[in-house]
Design an enzyme around this catalytic site. Structure first.
Site, PDB file in Angstrom:
ATOM      1  N   ARG A 155       0.858  -1.183   0.000  1.00 58.20           N
ATOM      2  CA  ARG A 155       0.000   0.000   0.000  1.00 58.20           C
ATOM      3  C   ARG A 155       0.890   1.228   0.000  1.00 58.20           C
ATOM      4  NH1 ARG A 155      -3.490  -2.711  -1.568  1.00 58.20           N
ATOM      5  NH2 ARG A 155      -5.480  -3.230  -0.593  1.00 58.20           N
TER       6      ARG A 155
ATOM      7  N   HIS B 298      -1.579   0.407  -9.896  1.00 58.51           N
ATOM      8  CA  HIS B 298      -2.183  -0.580  -8.977  1.00 58.51           C
ATOM      9  C   HIS B 298      -2.660  -1.819  -9.746  1.00 58.51           C
ATOM     10  CE1 HIS B 298      -4.185  -0.925  -4.767  1.00 58.51           C
ATOM     11  NE2 HIS B 298      -3.911  -2.113  -5.256  1.00 58.51           N
TER      12      HIS B 298
END
Lengths: 315, 315
Positions: B230, B278
């Site tokens: 993350r 992502h």
């Protein structure tokens, strides 16, 4: 080979790399005398040679060799010498780090192609955030031409990562868990199922130019080609045409008919081609010298050396 | 969960991807009724939810959930919702294709870095033929922070390819053949031995900002960072500084504090940073729905669902 007399090894690789080979030999085989081409001393004393792309005069200078070792996995650079003796055993390099390097190179390109990494790199340059879909690995078929020492290690790594993998070779091979076709009669069916073609064949009379325009057109539309075998396995102009036609989407090429690749060659500027300078796998002197040492021992004991080639396969 | 009443699943992923999820559910669980946010119908009928980054009003609209499934491996996008019910089990995604995708992404970057592929790409643009030396894989240490479902699969793949691999996690983990350190007290020794840092930690209060300038400077000079966990695990400005100082040689970043990464962010234009949107691993509806189906069955039978998280780990 006379067990009594001292072994003398002639090394001819490249001026850049010769020193690290000499050090590696000193470390592993301190009793072996090393001479670096063209400084042969008394050529009659030389009984071993470790070579890359030797000049013809090397063989007229140094007669009486017991074994010729290739510094690479391929031996075509030796076989094509008109002066190479036909009665001296020729041994190709089989080495753990050489195999590992090839696995790394092929995996890198397969992953790059599979996961759209070039497109992401371009998006990065344009500050563009966009998700590109990809298939799971088991919906992509990697076809490997040449499933010997290197090809079978590549096949096994790709298989472990979940890719569909198939092999093709001149003679039948059995690879655990991997379908392997063989012979010219099965080449069309092999190509028809291949999305990423990996070429790792040795260069012989039978394989020179094996990948021609006809063969490239047998691959599914949008396929990729990775050549880390030898440049002349592919008809280079035919590959350029197949790329221009859009039938082949991209190529990663490490080997060429002419090396270094001439600056005027179209491969350099074709955006669909990733050129690397014959670095897919570099022989690591530290581990390779240990392999050579074992082969010298085998030869003295009359055992078969690992990597001994049959010259008839090449002529 | 009442075995008698019909199950109704609310899906909120992204408008682009919702249709393929609905199809996958129809295929695998034809009796499950699917409603796609914001079209909830009678919210009282909804007992299951599959979510990515839900708006707070979703939880005030739909009460009475039996299970909340995350569409990704992380659950921070759920935990950070102020309205998320604290008494409903939350299950993260554990799926074979999600793991495979992460292994592919990390391997690609490790191989790219190890084998100098960016330099070869630049040489190609300049038509330059030059061999760049590389170390054998066993002389490079890849340090993986977070060795759970994804990290342990990545560790094992890299280990098989011959890399030195070490793990680090908050609590002790045992990985076959791989050294694994744990706890803040061992983080410095872990970083000091790492040449390529792979970050796959979950984002929790304890891990937010864990990679700060001090930590980056504990890596050896010339190290690389790959973050597919993350964004907020790294202090982004600190990474930019460490890159500018030349202590860190490059970074591959798939996750960011703000996603999509704002066009003005310096990561986009930093030549040492490879930004991807992502996509390290995208959940494949076909296989993921099968995992969800198994968990629904487990839940009905009173068994523990695979991927059930402990909310206390995050708060």
């Amino acid at each position: 080979m006379n067990n009594q007399s001292k072994d003398v090894m002639l090394v001819k690789i490249s001026p850049n790399r010769d020193p690290e080979w000499v050090s590696a030999f000193k470390e592993v085989l301190p009793d072996l005398e090393i001479r670096v081409w063209p400084f042969v001393g008394d050529p009659k004393e030389i009984n071993l040679a470790l070579l890359w792309d030797p000049p013809d005069e090397l063989f007229s200078t140094v007669g009486g060799l017991d074994v010729i070792f290739s510094v690479g996995a391929g031996v075509d650079h030796l076989i094509e010498c008109s002066e190479i003796p036909t009665d001296v055993p020729i041994v190709r390099m089989i080495d753990v780090d050489l195999t590992a390097g090839m696995v790394e190179y092929i995996l890198y390109h397969v992953l790059r192609i599979h996961r759209n990494m070039d497109s992401y790199f371009e998006q990065n340059l344009k500050r563009q955030w966009a998700v590109l879909p990809y298939k799971p690995a088991n919906e992509l078929c990697v076809g490997i031409m040449g499933v010997g020492e290197l090809g079978s290690a590549v096949a096994s790594s790709l298989h472990t990562l979940g890719y569909q993998v198939q092999g093709w070779s001149r003679t039948p091979k059995s690879l655990p868990g991997i379908q392997s076709l063989f012979g010219i009669s099965q080449l069309s069916s092999f190509l028809a199922e291949t999305n990423i073609l990996v070429i790792l064949l040795p260069l012989t009379n039978a394989t020179t130019g094996i990948i021609s325009l006809d063969r490239l057109m047998e691959l599914p539309l949008g396929s990729y080609v990775i050549n880390a075998g030898r440049g002349l396995l592919i008809v280079e102009d035919d590959l350029l045409l197949a790329l221009e036609l859009g039938h082949i989407s991209g190529a990663a090429l490490d080997v060429f008919g002419n090396e270094p690749l001439p600056v005027t060659h179209k491969f350099w500027t074709n955006e669909k081609v990733f050129v690397t300078p014959h670095i897919a796998s570099l022989t690591n002197p530290a581990t390779a010298v240990a392999s050579i040492a074992k082969n010298i021992k085998r030869h003295k004991e009359g055992a078969t050396m690992k990597g001994l080639i049959d010259i008839n396969d090449y002529r």
